[in-house]
Design an enzyme around this catalytic site. Structure first.
Site, PDB file in Angstrom:
ATOM      1  CG  HIS A 144      69.826  24.013  44.633  1.00 22.48           C
ATOM      2  ND1 HIS A 144      68.255  24.493  44.789  1.00 22.48           N
ATOM      3  CD2 HIS A 144      69.198  23.524  43.026  1.00 22.48           C
ATOM      4  CE1 HIS A 144      67.452  24.374  44.624  1.00 22.48           C
ATOM      5  NE2 HIS A 144      68.127  24.153  43.638  1.00 22.48           N
ATOM      6  CD  GLU A 275      61.579  21.479  39.403  1.00 30.10           C
ATOM      7  OE1 GLU A 275      61.949  21.401  40.545  1.00 30.10           O
ATOM      8  OE2 GLU A 275      61.218  23.226  39.520  1.00 30.10           O
ATOM      9  CD  GLU A 311      58.314  25.382  40.322  1.00 33.28           C
ATOM     10  OE1 GLU A 311      59.564  24.649  40.419  1.00 33.28           O
ATOM     11  OE2 GLU A 311      58.289  26.395  40.647  1.00 33.28           O
ATOM     12  CG  HIS A 314      58.536  25.217  36.894  1.00 33.10           C
ATOM     13  ND1 HIS A 314      59.885  23.914  37.226  1.00 33.10           N
ATOM     14  CD2 HIS A 314      58.547  26.350  37.252  1.00 33.10           C
ATOM     15  CE1 HIS A 314      60.271  24.680  37.510  1.00 33.10           C
ATOM     16  NE2 HIS A 314      60.306  25.973  37.700  1.00 33.10           N
ATOM     17  CG  ASP A 339      59.207  22.145  43.216  1.00 30.30           C
ATOM     18  OD1 ASP A 339      58.886  20.980  44.053  1.00 30.30           O
ATOM     19  OD2 ASP A 339      60.086  22.567  43.108  1.00 30.30           O
ATOM     20  CG  ASP A 350      59.389  30.098  38.557  1.00 34.60           C
ATOM     21  OD1 ASP A 350      57.935  29.461  39.016  1.00 34.60           O
ATOM     22  OD2 ASP A 350      60.062  29.435  38.502  1.00 34.60           O
TER      23      ASP A 350
HETATM   24  C1  XUL Z   1      63.542  26.914  39.302  1.00 34.73           C
HETATM   25  C2  XUL Z   1      62.828  25.611  40.375  1.00 34.73           C
HETATM   26  C3  XUL Z   1      63.916  25.364  40.994  1.00 34.73           C
HETATM   27  C4  XUL Z   1      63.910  23.556  41.396  1.00 34.73           C
HETATM   28  C5  XUL Z   1      65.170  22.737  41.964  1.00 34.73           C
HETATM   29  O1  XUL Z   1      62.662  27.202  38.675  1.00 34.73           O
HETATM   30  O2  XUL Z   1      61.871  25.313  40.175  1.00 34.73           O
HETATM   31  O3  XUL Z   1      64.206  25.601  42.271  1.00 34.73           O
HETATM   32  O4  XUL Z   1      63.018  23.306  41.612  1.00 34.73           O
HETATM   33  O5  XUL Z   1      66.472  23.002  40.977  1.00 34.73           O
HETATM   34 CO    CO Z   2      61.000  24.139  41.175  1.00 40.53          CO
END
Ligand code: XUL
Ligand code: CO
Length: 479
Positions: A144, A275, A311, A314, A339, A350
């Site tokens: 980021h 995402e 992810e 997620h 991810d 998470d």
């Molecule tokens: C948060 C997450 C973030 C994104 C990037 O849950 O997964 O780290 O991957 O902003």
């Molecule tokens: Co992520």
């Protein structure tokens, strides 16, 4: 004489450039402070002394600092392992993760940190990050904007800080194959984003987020980034009573459309990724899961412009399994990146843990193989050390373990494909559709009247076993 003089000069220039090139190479390999303008960030020597380049030693090795299953150049299913995996290190977890949680203070005290978020420490951290990637043998990273450089007092000052760290990263990347898998803008930490960014009720916040994404896209492109990511950290709501959901979704679509336009203006060739995540930090996030995000993209005419970054943690938060969301993305042509992490079955949030479940990794790799790989996407380790893991070497062990688990998954997929019986079981299960009438149904050409006639003719259907236990037996014997 003149000619001789010229050739001497050319020779001296050549020798000098070779010496410079060689010393630059050595610098990059060792990443010593002296190579990067001396100890301008106040750190001399290695950041991970005593840890050398991690090598593949095979499954019998007991050395925690070695790969047992991930052998980068080994070919599996027609591709080198490194090309299937395209691993990347998540800068935020690895270099900004402090071990703090809502109940406790930071637990990590990495030797190169001094407790501040100054530009000097940001540069030092970036050098540590490159030494880490070089030693791990991973040539991609994700970041980021605000992880890598500190906020300034104004956007201009913040952008200048970012430029300074990006310039160093660019320098460290030179002569290596290291580049970002993706970059992104952090649109959730700063209090200005408390109501969201693109979905904030405040137009000035929407504008600020746009300015931030514009800059983050520029630096991602400058660093040779292969993708650009949007994670809608606070793009959602806490209560429907004070929320105009339709307006917020429209704003999010306008924001993403503007990002598509800017990508084209920049000539950025990478994929734009969304995402999905169902909640946390908000009660409900708009990119709930792969299917919801796909519907959103279709509604707003954005489907051709985005892929998904699935992810695992997620996906499970949204009530699915990770393989479910991977397959949903894949069959809709949207699987762009993963991810790679996992949650804890007993904890409902998470937890961003490194994936170490071999069965899960095999299912993940099954989707990747069916997708023909992930390029230009890859695997980002959006995973962090547990709060209680506080040794520098734990950073290596965690990544090695995560990489080995997925590598093992890939090897298992190769076994399953070679064996063929699972594919055969699934083929057989649907073989009644491999008929004239089945093909017509699949082509959408059979009406209800015809099917009623057929049913009168066929009588009560024969319904065979689904063979789930057999499928599970075949699957587990490949692990
Ligand atoms: C948060 C997450 C973030 C994104 C990037 O849950 O997964 O780290 O991957 O902003
Ligand atoms: Co992520």
């Amino acid at each position: 004489m003149k000619i001789k003089g010229t050739s001497v000069l050319v020779f001296v220039a050549l020798v000098l450039s070779t010496v410079i090139a060689e010393s630059t190479q050595t610098c990059r390999a060792n990443l010593e402070a002296a190579c990067n303008g001396g100890s301008s960030d106040g750190w001399d020597g290695e950041f991970f002394p005593g840890i050398s380049k991690i090598k593949y030693e095979g499954p019998t090795s007991k050395n925690p600092l070695s790969y047992k299953w991930y052998n980068a150049d080994e070919e599996i299913l027609g591709k080198k392992m490194k090309d299937w995996m395209r691993f990347s290190v998540a800068f935020w977890h690895t270099f900004r993760g402090t071990g703090a949680d809502p109940f406790g203070a930071p637990t990590k005290s990495w030797p190169w940190e001094d407790g501040t978020n100054s530009l000097t420490i940001a540069k030092r951290r970036m050098r540590a990050h490159f030494e880490f990637m070089n030693k791990l043998g991973v040539d991609r990273w994700c970041f980021h904007d605000r992880d890598i450089a500190p906020d300034g007092k104004t956007l201009k000052e913040t952008n200048a800080n970012l430029d300074a760290v990006v310039a160093l990263a660019k320098e460290l990347q030179e002569g290596t194959s290291i580049k970002p898998l993706w970059g992104t803008a952090q649109l959730f930490l700063h209090p200005r984003y408390m109501h969201g960014a693109a979905t904030s009720s405040e137009v000035a916040v929407y504008a600020y987020a746009a300015a931030q994404v514009k800059k983050a896209m520029e630096v991602t492109q400058y660093l040779g980034g292969e993708n650009y990511l949007f994670w809608g950290g606070r793009e959602g709501y806490q209560s429907l009573l004070n929320t105009d959901m339709q307006r917020e979704l429209d704003h999010m679509a306008s924001f993403l459309q503007a990002a598509v336009d800017y990508k084209k203006k920049l000539g950025f060739k990478g994929n734009l990724l969304l995402e999905p995540k169902p909640q946390e930090p908000t009660k409900h996030q708009y990119d709930w899961d792969a299917a919801t995000t796909f519907a959103f993209l279709q509604k707003y005419g954005l489907s051709g412009e985005f892929k998904l970054n699935i992810e695992c943690n997620h996906a499970t938060l949204s009530g699915h399994s990770c393989p479910h969301d991977l397959e949903t993305a894949r069959i809709n042509g949207l699987l762009g990146n993963i991810d790679a992490n996992t949650g804890d079955p007993q904890i409902g949030w998470d937890t961003d843990q490194f994936l170490t479940d071999i069965a899960e990794a095999t299912l993940v790799m099954l989707s990747v193989v069916r997708n023909g790989g992930l390029a230009p996407g890859g695997f980002n380790f959006d995973a962090k050390l547990r709060r209680e893991s506080t040794d520098v070497e734990d950073l290596f062990i965690a990544h090695i373990s995560g990489m080995d688990t997925l590598a093992r998954g890939l090897r298992n997929v190769a076994k399953l494909i070679e064996d063929g019986s699972l594919t055969e079981l699934v083929r057989k299960r649907y073989q009644s559709f491999d008929t004239e009438i089945g093909a017509l149904i699949e082509a959408g050409k059979v009406d209800f009247e015809t099917l009623e006639k057929k049913t009168m003719e066929w009588g009560e259907p024969y319904v065979p076993s689904a063979k789930q236990e057999l499928a599970e037996m075949i699957f587990q014997s490949a692990l």
